[in-house]
Design a protein around this motif. Structure first.
Motif, PDB file in Angstrom:
ATOM      1  N   VAL A  68     -16.961  55.528  48.310  1.00  0.00           N
ATOM      2  CA  VAL A  68     -16.339  56.050  47.621  1.00  0.00           C
ATOM      3  C   VAL A  68     -15.165  55.250  46.839  1.00  0.00           C
ATOM      4  CG1 VAL A  68     -13.930  57.707  47.653  1.00  0.00           C
ATOM      5  CG2 VAL A  68     -16.012  58.199  48.953  1.00  0.00           C
ATOM      6  N   ASN A  69     -14.998  55.447  45.627  1.00  0.00           N
ATOM      7  CA  ASN A  69     -14.075  54.593  44.791  1.00  0.00           C
ATOM      8  C   ASN A  69     -12.588  55.377  44.742  1.00  0.00           C
ATOM      9  OD1 ASN A  69     -13.092  54.432  41.684  1.00  0.00           O
ATOM     10  ND2 ASN A  69     -13.419  52.379  42.447  1.00  0.00           N
ATOM     11  N   VAL A  70     -11.870  54.615  45.007  1.00  0.00           N
ATOM     12  CA  VAL A  70     -10.415  54.957  44.975  1.00  0.00           C
ATOM     13  C   VAL A  70      -9.505  53.903  44.012  1.00  0.00           C
ATOM     14  CG1 VAL A  70      -8.568  55.807  46.309  1.00  0.00           C
ATOM     15  CG2 VAL A  70     -10.709  55.925  47.405  1.00  0.00           C
ATOM     16  N   THR A  94     -11.860  49.743  46.075  1.00  0.00           N
ATOM     17  CA  THR A  94     -10.610  50.214  45.569  1.00  0.00           C
ATOM     18  C   THR A  94     -10.342  49.401  44.175  1.00  0.00           C
ATOM     19  OG1 THR A  94      -9.678  48.307  46.897  1.00  0.00           O
ATOM     20  CG2 THR A  94      -9.467  50.564  47.756  1.00  0.00           C
ATOM     21  N   SER A  95      -9.681  49.978  43.293  1.00  0.00           N
ATOM     22  CA  SER A  95      -9.356  49.544  42.104  1.00  0.00           C
ATOM     23  C   SER A  95      -8.132  49.814  41.623  1.00  0.00           C
ATOM     24  CB  SER A  95     -10.465  49.934  41.077  1.00  0.00           C
ATOM     25  OG  SER A  95     -10.350  51.353  40.921  1.00  0.00           O
ATOM     26  N   ALA A  96      -7.492  49.359  40.588  1.00  0.00           N
ATOM     27  CA  ALA A  96      -6.467  49.493  39.954  1.00  0.00           C
ATOM     28  C   ALA A  96      -5.224  49.409  40.805  1.00  0.00           C
ATOM     29  CB  ALA A  96      -6.105  50.927  39.049  1.00  0.00           C
ATOM     30  N   CYS A 136     -16.199  42.032  39.958  1.00  0.00           N
ATOM     31  CA  CYS A 136     -15.762  41.267  38.913  1.00  0.00           C
ATOM     32  C   CYS A 136     -16.095  41.999  37.513  1.00  0.00           C
ATOM     33  CB  CYS A 136     -16.161  39.640  38.884  1.00  0.00           C
ATOM     34  SG  CYS A 136     -15.650  38.966  39.989  1.00  0.00           S
ATOM     35  N   GLU A 137     -15.089  42.409  36.942  1.00  0.00           N
ATOM     36  CA  GLU A 137     -15.305  43.520  35.758  1.00  0.00           C
ATOM     37  C   GLU A 137     -14.726  42.925  34.479  1.00  0.00           C
ATOM     38  OE1 GLU A 137     -15.230  48.117  35.620  1.00  0.00           O
ATOM     39  OE2 GLU A 137     -13.184  47.055  35.404  1.00  0.00           O
ATOM     40  N   GLY A 138     -15.808  42.614  33.685  1.00  0.00           N
ATOM     41  CA  GLY A 138     -15.323  41.911  32.149  1.00  0.00           C
ATOM     42  C   GLY A 138     -14.831  42.993  31.241  1.00  0.00           C
ATOM     43  N   GLY A 171     -19.777  45.139  33.948  1.00  0.00           N
ATOM     44  CA  GLY A 171     -19.255  45.126  32.515  1.00  0.00           C
ATOM     45  C   GLY A 171     -20.112  44.694  31.535  1.00  0.00           C
ATOM     46  N   GLY A 172     -20.926  45.607  30.841  1.00  0.00           N
ATOM     47  CA  GLY A 172     -21.971  45.197  29.921  1.00  0.00           C
ATOM     48  C   GLY A 172     -23.245  44.938  30.502  1.00  0.00           C
ATOM     49  N   ILE A 173     -23.686  45.451  31.854  1.00  0.00           N
ATOM     50  CA  ILE A 173     -24.846  45.432  32.437  1.00  0.00           C
ATOM     51  C   ILE A 173     -25.610  46.912  32.402  1.00  0.00           C
ATOM     52  CG2 ILE A 173     -26.119  44.827  34.591  1.00  0.00           C
ATOM     53  CD1 ILE A 173     -23.752  42.997  35.035  1.00  0.00           C
ATOM     54  N   VAL A 190     -24.722  43.960  41.156  1.00  0.00           N
ATOM     55  CA  VAL A 190     -24.198  44.259  39.828  1.00  0.00           C
ATOM     56  C   VAL A 190     -23.886  45.576  39.959  1.00  0.00           C
ATOM     57  CG1 VAL A 190     -25.619  42.979  38.247  1.00  0.00           C
ATOM     58  CG2 VAL A 190     -26.378  45.181  38.996  1.00  0.00           C
ATOM     59  N   GLN A 191     -22.590  45.993  39.243  1.00  0.00           N
ATOM     60  CA  GLN A 191     -22.363  47.385  39.209  1.00  0.00           C
ATOM     61  C   GLN A 191     -22.365  47.756  37.987  1.00  0.00           C
ATOM     62  OE1 GLN A 191     -18.548  49.063  41.307  1.00  0.00           O
ATOM     63  NE2 GLN A 191     -17.645  49.115  39.348  1.00  0.00           N
ATOM     64  N   ILE A 192     -23.011  49.075  37.836  1.00  0.00           N
ATOM     65  CA  ILE A 192     -23.260  49.666  36.416  1.00  0.00           C
ATOM     66  C   ILE A 192     -22.595  50.962  36.159  1.00  0.00           C
ATOM     67  CG2 ILE A 192     -25.228  50.719  35.017  1.00  0.00           C
ATOM     68  CD1 ILE A 192     -27.147  48.676  36.335  1.00  0.00           C
ATOM     69  N   GLY A 193     -21.875  51.045  35.267  1.00  0.00           N
ATOM     70  CA  GLY A 193     -21.187  52.444  34.887  1.00  0.00           C
ATOM     71  C   GLY A 193     -21.824  53.182  33.672  1.00  0.00           C
ATOM     72  N   SER A 194     -21.467  52.688  32.716  1.00  0.00           N
ATOM     73  CA  SER A 194     -21.873  53.242  31.251  1.00  0.00           C
ATOM     74  C   SER A 194     -23.354  53.908  31.500  1.00  0.00           C
ATOM     75  CB  SER A 194     -21.720  52.453  30.239  1.00  0.00           C
ATOM     76  OG  SER A 194     -20.448  52.205  29.826  1.00  0.00           O
ATOM     77  N   ARG A 195     -24.199  53.225  31.795  1.00  0.00           N
ATOM     78  CA  ARG A 195     -25.566  53.563  31.864  1.00  0.00           C
ATOM     79  C   ARG A 195     -25.889  54.812  32.782  1.00  0.00           C
ATOM     80  NH1 ARG A 195     -28.931  55.612  30.491  1.00  0.00           N
ATOM     81  NH2 ARG A 195     -31.048  55.449  30.017  1.00  0.00           N
TER      82      ARG A 195
HETATM   83  C1  LIG Z   1     -16.384  57.360  32.030  1.00  0.00           C
HETATM   84  C2  LIG Z   1     -16.031  56.111  33.039  1.00  0.00           C
HETATM   85  C3  LIG Z   1     -14.934  56.278  33.810  1.00  0.00           C
HETATM   86  C4  LIG Z   1     -14.697  55.267  34.644  1.00  0.00           C
HETATM   87  N1  LIG Z   1     -13.824  55.367  36.072  1.00  0.00           N
HETATM   88  C5  LIG Z   1     -13.759  54.713  36.979  1.00  0.00           C
HETATM   89  C6  LIG Z   1     -12.894  54.751  38.027  1.00  0.00           C
HETATM   90  O1  LIG Z   1     -12.569  55.961  38.441  1.00  0.00           O
HETATM   91  N2  LIG Z   1     -12.658  53.812  38.839  1.00  0.00           N
HETATM   92  C7  LIG Z   1     -13.192  52.377  38.739  1.00  0.00           C
HETATM   93  O2  LIG Z   1     -12.814  51.650  39.401  1.00  0.00           O
HETATM   94  N3  LIG Z   1     -13.792  52.273  37.591  1.00  0.00           N
HETATM   95  C8  LIG Z   1     -14.241  53.148  36.933  1.00  0.00           C
HETATM   96  N4  LIG Z   1     -15.065  52.770  35.773  1.00  0.00           N
HETATM   97  C9  LIG Z   1     -15.514  51.560  35.636  1.00  0.00           C
HETATM   98  C10 LIG Z   1     -16.904  51.610  36.336  1.00  0.00           C
HETATM   99  O3  LIG Z   1     -16.908  51.904  37.616  1.00  0.00           O
HETATM  100  C11 LIG Z   1     -17.771  50.222  36.082  1.00  0.00           C
HETATM  101  O4  LIG Z   1     -16.886  49.089  36.677  1.00  0.00           O
HETATM  102  C12 LIG Z   1     -17.772  49.915  34.611  1.00  0.00           C
HETATM  103  O5  LIG Z   1     -18.380  50.963  33.878  1.00  0.00           O
HETATM  104  C13 LIG Z   1     -19.076  48.842  34.389  1.00  0.00           C
HETATM  105  O6  LIG Z   1     -19.164  48.550  32.998  1.00  0.00           O
HETATM  106  P1  LIG Z   1     -20.245  49.241  32.162  1.00  0.00           P
HETATM  107  O7  LIG Z   1     -19.819  50.459  31.778  1.00  0.00           O
HETATM  108  O8  LIG Z   1     -20.233  48.235  31.087  1.00  0.00           O
HETATM  109  O9  LIG Z   1     -21.532  49.299  32.986  1.00  0.00           O
HETATM  110  C14 LIG Z   1     -15.292  53.824  34.568  1.00  0.00           C
HETATM  111  C15 LIG Z   1     -16.149  53.766  33.658  1.00  0.00           C
HETATM  112  C16 LIG Z   1     -16.604  54.934  32.839  1.00  0.00           C
HETATM  113  C17 LIG Z   1     -17.541  54.361  31.803  1.00  0.00           C
END
Ligand SMILES: Cc1cc2nc3c(=O)[nH]c(=O)nc-3n(C[C@H](O)[C@H](O)[C@H](O)COP(=O)(O)O)c2cc1C
Length: 313
Positions: A68-70, A94-96, A136-138, A171-173, A190-195
């Motif tokens: 879970v991400n908090v 955890t983040s932010a 580590c998020e760019g 970030g960017g992967i 790696v952690q992937i979000g957007s994809r």
């Molecule tokens: C729509 C969206 C919502 C996100 N919400 C969170 C969040 O709630 N908590 C968090 O730690 N990161 C959040 N992120 C960041 C992602 O977890 C991840 O680190 C990030 O998307 C990685 O970069 P990328 O988008 O280039 O793959 C979010 C990203 C996106 C695109």
């Protein structure tokens, strides 16, 4: 694959699906975990009872590890943390916020803790707080970001030089090549979000998924730095923010314009004009909505293929 990250989480591939507000519910998290990565439920957009429901459904949907991400800005954070413990979640990102606040509480319960950082300074703080690994998020990443605009390409080697704990690049992967590049720079995973936001299992609105596919390079920008810096697609709402900036606004004026539930409006309800459309720069490389399993298989397939050809460079 077998490395520090696969061992830490007991997963097949060192790929984490980032926790994402309005995107990563149990459907996406369990699909990623079932395919061999680590799925994360994004608690940031869930009321406590909704989070509990998603955790319970995720346990039914997968027998693989998930987390879970908090985001620690969350108002009812104590309730959220208690639910995580009661539901026996084994992994928390955890983040932010300050990693000191919750790390020891979670670690005492036997939970693996990872914290998201955007600078060497905060990477060292997280290590000192006792986390098991750091993301580590760019600043090319989607969602909320560091103010300093440090890129993934520069952040990873600098953090790697400074800390001993495992490092996860974000970030960017979005591809196997991106993953390999991050690992060459020193990342252990790696952690992937957007994809993953543009997958079938993502709970985002179809309008949001379609706009991710349409976005080109230069279509996103990191803004609202006075509040919580966030990377947004340049839509009508973004233009309104830029117009307000022309008038040298106070923080209160920015808060008033942002209003409430902008991200929900954009990402979950699909209002492409008035919503906050959070996505990363790499969206320019996302051309199709696929299943989470397809994405994972493509990333790993390309990673392995490129690894064998890279020595020809
Ligand atoms: C729509 C969206 C919502 C996100 N919400 C969170 C969040 O709630 N908590 C968090 O730690 N990161 C959040 N992120 C960041 C992602 O977890 C991840 O680190 C990030 O998307 C990685 O970069 P990328 O988008 O280039 O793959 C979010 C990203 C996106 C695109």
């Amino acid at each position: 694959m077998n490395n520090k990250i696969t061992q830490l989480f007991n997963i097949k591939y060192p790929i984490i699906q980032g926790g994402m507000v309005w995107v990563s519910g149990y459907k996406l998290a369990s699909a990623v975990s079932n395919a061999g990565g680590l799925g994360l439920i994004g608690a940031g957009s869930m009321y406590p009872d909704v989070l509990r429901e998603h955790i319970q459904k995720c346990k039914k949907a997968t027998d693989k590890p998930f987390g879970v991400n908090v985001p620690m800005l969350y108002p009812q954070i104590e309730e959220i943390m208690n639910i995580i413990v009661e539901e026996e979640v084994k992994i928390v990102f955890t983040s932010a916020g300050n990693p000191k606040t919750w790390t020891s509480f979670l670690k005492e319960k036997g939970i693996t803790v990872v914290h998201v950082v955007s600078s060497v300074k905060f990477a060292l703080k997280a290590e000192a707080a006792g986390v098991d690994a750091i993301v580590c998020e760019g600043f090319e990443a989607g969602g909320h970001n560091g103010r300093e605009e440090t890129t993934t390409f520069t952040l990873i080697p600098m953090v790697k030089e400074a800390v001993k704990i495992p490092v996860i690049a974000a970030g960017g992967i979005a591809t196997g090549k991106g993953m390999l590049a991050a690992m060459v720079l020193g990342a252990d995973g790696v952690q992937i979000g957007s994809r993953f936001a543009a997958t079938e299992e993502s709970s985002a609105h179809i309008n949001f998924k379609n706009i991710i596919v349409d976005v080109k390079d230069g279509d996103t920008h990191l803004t609202l730095k006075e509040l919580a810096p966030v990377r947004l697609i340049k839509n009508k709402f973004y233009q309104e923010v830029q117009e307000l900036y022309q008038q040298n606004p106070t923080k209160e004026q920015l808060i008033a314009l942002l209003g409430r539930a902008r991200a929900k409006k954009g990402i979950f309800e699909g209002d492409l004009e008035n919503g906050e459309l959070e996505i990363g720069q790499i969206a320019g490389l996302i051309h199709e909505i696929k299943s989470a399993k397809q994405v994972l298989e493509e990333v790993i397939g390309e990673f392995n293929a490129v690894k064998t050809t890279v020595n020809q460079l």
